[in-house]
Design a protein around this motif. Structure first.
Motif, mmCIF file in Angstrom:
data_model
loop_
_atom_site.group_PDB
_atom_site.id
_atom_site.type_symbol
_atom_site.label_atom_id
_atom_site.label_comp_id
_atom_site.label_asym_id
_atom_site.label_seq_id
_atom_site.Cartn_x
_atom_site.Cartn_y
_atom_site.Cartn_z
ATOM 1 N N ASP A 274 46.277 19.084 -7.533
ATOM 2 C CA ASP A 274 46.243 19.873 -6.043
ATOM 3 C C ASP A 274 47.808 19.485 -5.577
ATOM 4 O OD1 ASP A 274 46.202 20.155 -3.388
ATOM 5 O OD2 ASP A 274 44.227 18.606 -3.471
ATOM 6 N N ASP A 278 47.780 23.968 -0.716
ATOM 7 C CA ASP A 278 46.667 25.682 -0.670
ATOM 8 C C ASP A 278 47.701 26.518 -1.430
ATOM 9 O OD1 ASP A 278 44.534 24.124 0.432
ATOM 10 O OD2 ASP A 278 45.413 25.350 2.749
ATOM 11 N N TYR A 282 45.176 25.133 -9.065
ATOM 12 C CA TYR A 282 44.776 24.316 -7.741
ATOM 13 C C TYR A 282 43.645 25.340 -6.813
ATOM 14 C CZ TYR A 282 42.157 20.488 -5.816
ATOM 15 O OH TYR A 282 41.276 19.734 -5.638
ATOM 16 N N TYR A 285 41.438 28.629 -8.138
ATOM 17 C CA TYR A 285 39.951 28.020 -8.124
ATOM 18 C C TYR A 285 38.897 27.650 -7.423
ATOM 19 C CZ TYR A 285 42.551 29.183 -12.931
ATOM 20 O OH TYR A 285 43.302 30.268 -14.040
ATOM 21 N N LYS A 286 39.568 26.859 -6.521
ATOM 22 C CA LYS A 286 38.871 25.979 -5.831
ATOM 23 C C LYS A 286 38.542 27.229 -4.813
ATOM 24 C CE LYS A 286 39.075 21.790 -2.335
ATOM 25 N NZ LYS A 286 37.921 22.426 -1.580
ATOM 26 N N TYR A 289 35.333 28.210 -6.139
ATOM 27 C CA TYR A 289 34.113 26.953 -6.477
ATOM 28 C C TYR A 289 33.440 26.246 -4.768
ATOM 29 C CZ TYR A 289 32.078 21.542 -6.940
ATOM 30 O OH TYR A 289 30.903 20.875 -7.665
ATOM 31 N N ASP A 290 34.401 26.760 -4.098
ATOM 32 C CA ASP A 290 33.653 25.846 -2.284
ATOM 33 C C ASP A 290 33.387 26.722 -2.197
ATOM 34 O OD1 ASP A 290 35.331 24.163 -2.337
ATOM 35 O OD2 ASP A 290 36.991 25.077 -1.135
ATOM 36 N N ALA A 456 29.718 24.288 -9.522
ATOM 37 C CA ALA A 456 29.925 24.431 -8.436
ATOM 38 C C ALA A 456 28.105 24.578 -7.657
ATOM 39 C CB ALA A 456 30.616 25.132 -7.896
ATOM 40 N N THR A 462 32.357 18.094 -9.616
ATOM 41 C CA THR A 462 32.646 18.091 -8.729
ATOM 42 C C THR A 462 34.046 18.627 -9.052
ATOM 43 O OG1 THR A 462 34.974 16.327 -8.702
ATOM 44 C CG2 THR A 462 33.054 15.681 -7.588
ATOM 45 N N TYR A 463 34.611 19.897 -7.989
ATOM 46 C CA TYR A 463 35.474 20.256 -8.541
ATOM 47 C C TYR A 463 37.242 19.366 -8.660
ATOM 48 C CZ TYR A 463 39.543 23.735 -8.269
ATOM 49 O OH TYR A 463 40.839 24.602 -7.867
ATOM 50 N N ASP A 464 37.455 18.199 -8.566
ATOM 51 C CA ASP A 464 38.543 17.492 -9.300
ATOM 52 C C ASP A 464 38.502 17.056 -10.424
ATOM 53 O OD1 ASP A 464 40.127 17.901 -6.547
ATOM 54 O OD2 ASP A 464 39.373 16.192 -6.010
#
Length: 487
Positions: A274, A278, A282, A285-286, A289-290, A456, A462-464
């Motif tokens: 991260d 933004d 990272y 792809y987030k 996932y979100d 997800a 988790t994403y991390d």
């Protein structure tokens, strides 16, 4: 003759139609109707094989080999009689129901100028995998769209169109399939990377401005879910190859840095961390996932339908899909609401600015084992498709012919960036890292993106945690391949 509208002509010619660590082959790539937009852009110096030309009226390079630059359309090879085959991924263009210009119409127009060259057509929905099988068999078509082969193997399969400096004056994106100073591929069209969306769905959801950040995009998806019956983000999980599209956004789109993908990524320590602003991989792809974790996708991602989604977005049943610009004409042609289809930049801003990669889609290559007449006929066909057919314009692509500005595609306020080639001597580094890490960035890495959706949706990681695993795999690959690491 430009084919910027569907032609009303009669077909004049017959139309028919292991991965190893550190230096191994990567045999996966995006397939279906999509393009091979991120093929790689390494550079070098040297020579390669090319077919000898036999027609006395044709142009020839100084060493006697066939040359793209030396062929003059309408003059050279007009009396040549040959039958060539074209293997490609555009199954939709085989159909009379296709809303744009079909293969049959292109070939018919080509035969007006070259009546004695017969082009036999073979299309394949599983092109990326089957094209590799054809190559490995040793018995493959005269012209192919280049699948995911190692650049060091290009001269084993295909002839050179000419040296890099000469080809830069002929076509854009000449570095895409260049190796040791020779160019083995000519782009069929060129694309950029963004999101195809339905403008009426966004309007009905109350979205008045195109989102420019991940947070704004998630808010837009939520608005679509709350205010319309459309699926906010359609993942196309089941198709597989569509998942690999997400890799295309981690370079210029997420960094604004033309050297990132081919020069910096392989050397970067923990590239999936991260960055706190933004940007970078990272953030890319987030976004997926979100959206999945928030339930902003289809009800059952395992049952998505690639062919069916085209009509669905055309009819307003889907809000948006993350796909290259090659998808625009297909979505427009899938129903009566083509004007509702729009294209937006990927929602990442770098220091307040947005960037987008422009790059070659699948590229034409010519069989090194073809006869001299077949090579000549294939070279003429490729050049005609590039310079006379209007194909790239018709497919909402960016121009391939050097110096041309002929395109319908425009991203207002977005800066287009082309990836710089790899540093000399490091041309194979990304292939080696992909093979060793098994992440396959821009090389058919669809399974890792599918796992993002699975984790997800099911809450299993988790994403991390996912990104930490990727960073570990990348670091281990750097060590195994003895690649210098920078912060």
């Amino acid at each position: 003759m430009k084919l910027k509208k569907v032609l009303a002509v009669t077909l004049a010619a017959a139309t028919a139609i292991s991965m190893a660590a550190c230096g191994g082959k990567d045999d996966a790539a995006a397939a279906g109707d999509s393009g091979n937009a991120q093929a790689g852009t390494e550079a070098g110096a040297g020579a390669a094989d090319a077919g000898a030309e036999t027609d006395a009226d044709a142009g020839a390079a100084a060493d006697g080999t066939l040359s793209y630059a030396d062929i003059t359309l309408g003059e050279d090879y007009t009396d040549l009689t040959a039958t060539i085959s074209l293997f490609n991924h555009r199954t939709d263009m085989d159909s009379e129901d296709y809303g744009g210009t079909t293969w049959a119409e292109y070939i018919a127009a080509f035969n007006e100028a070259y009546p004695n060259i017969t082009v036999e057509l073979l299309t394949d929905t599983n092109y990326a995998d089957d094209a590799l099988t054809h190559l490995q068999s040793g018995d493959y078509e005269t012209i192919m769209m280049i699948p995911a082969v190692d650049k060091s193997d290009l001269s084993s399969y295909f002839i050179s169109y000419g040296d890099l400096e000469t080809m830069k004056g002929q076509t854009n994106y000449a570095t895409t399939w260049e190796y040791e100073g020779q160019v083995y591929g000519v782009a069929s069209t060129a694309t950029t990377q963004g999101i195809v969306y339905n403008k009426k769905v966004f309007e009905a959801a109350g979205i008045n401005e195109i989102p420019k950040t991940p947070a704004e995009f998630q808010a837009a998806l939520s608005a679509i879910k709350e205010n319309t019956d459309a699926i906010p983000l359609y993942t196309n999980y089941a198709a597989g190859w569509t998942m690999g599209a997400w890799d295309a956004y981690i370079g210029n789109n997420a960094t604004g840095d033309s050297t990132y993908m081919n020069q910096k990524l392989v050397h970067t320590k923990d590239p999936f961390r991260d960055y706190g602003d933004d940007t970078h991989a990272y953030a890319v792809y987030k976004v997926l996932y979100d959206a999945v974790a928030a339930g902003l996708i289809e009800d059952d991602y395992t049952t998505t339908d690639w062919e069916g989604c085209k009509g669905m977005i055309n009819n307003g049943e889907i809000g948006c899909m993350v796909l290259g610009s090659w998808a625009i004409p297909q979505m427009k042609a899938a129903g009566e609401n083509g004007d509702d289809i729009g294209y937006m930049p990927f929602p990442i801003s770098v220091d307040g600015k947005q960037y987008a990669t422009d790059a070659a889609d699948y590229s034409y290559a010519i069989n090194v084992n073809a006869t001299d007449d077949e090579k000549a006929a294939a070279m003429v066909f490729v050049k005609w498709m590039t310079e006379e057919s209007g194909y790239s314009y018709n497919e909402d692509g960016l121009p391939v012919k050097a110096g041309s500005t002929d395109t319908k595609l425009s991203f207002d306020g977005v800066t287009f960036v082309q990836d710089e080639p790899a540093v000399y001597g490091e041309e194979d580094f990304l292939n080696e890292m992909n093979a060793e890490s098994e992440l396959n960035i821009n090389a058919g890495g669809d399974s890792k993106i599918q796992k993002i959706i699975e984790h997800a949706a099911n809450g299993t990681k988790t994403y991390d945690e996912i990104m930490a695993e990727w960073n570990e795999a990348w670091s281990n690959a750097q060590e195994s391949c003895a690649i210098e690491v920078t912060e």
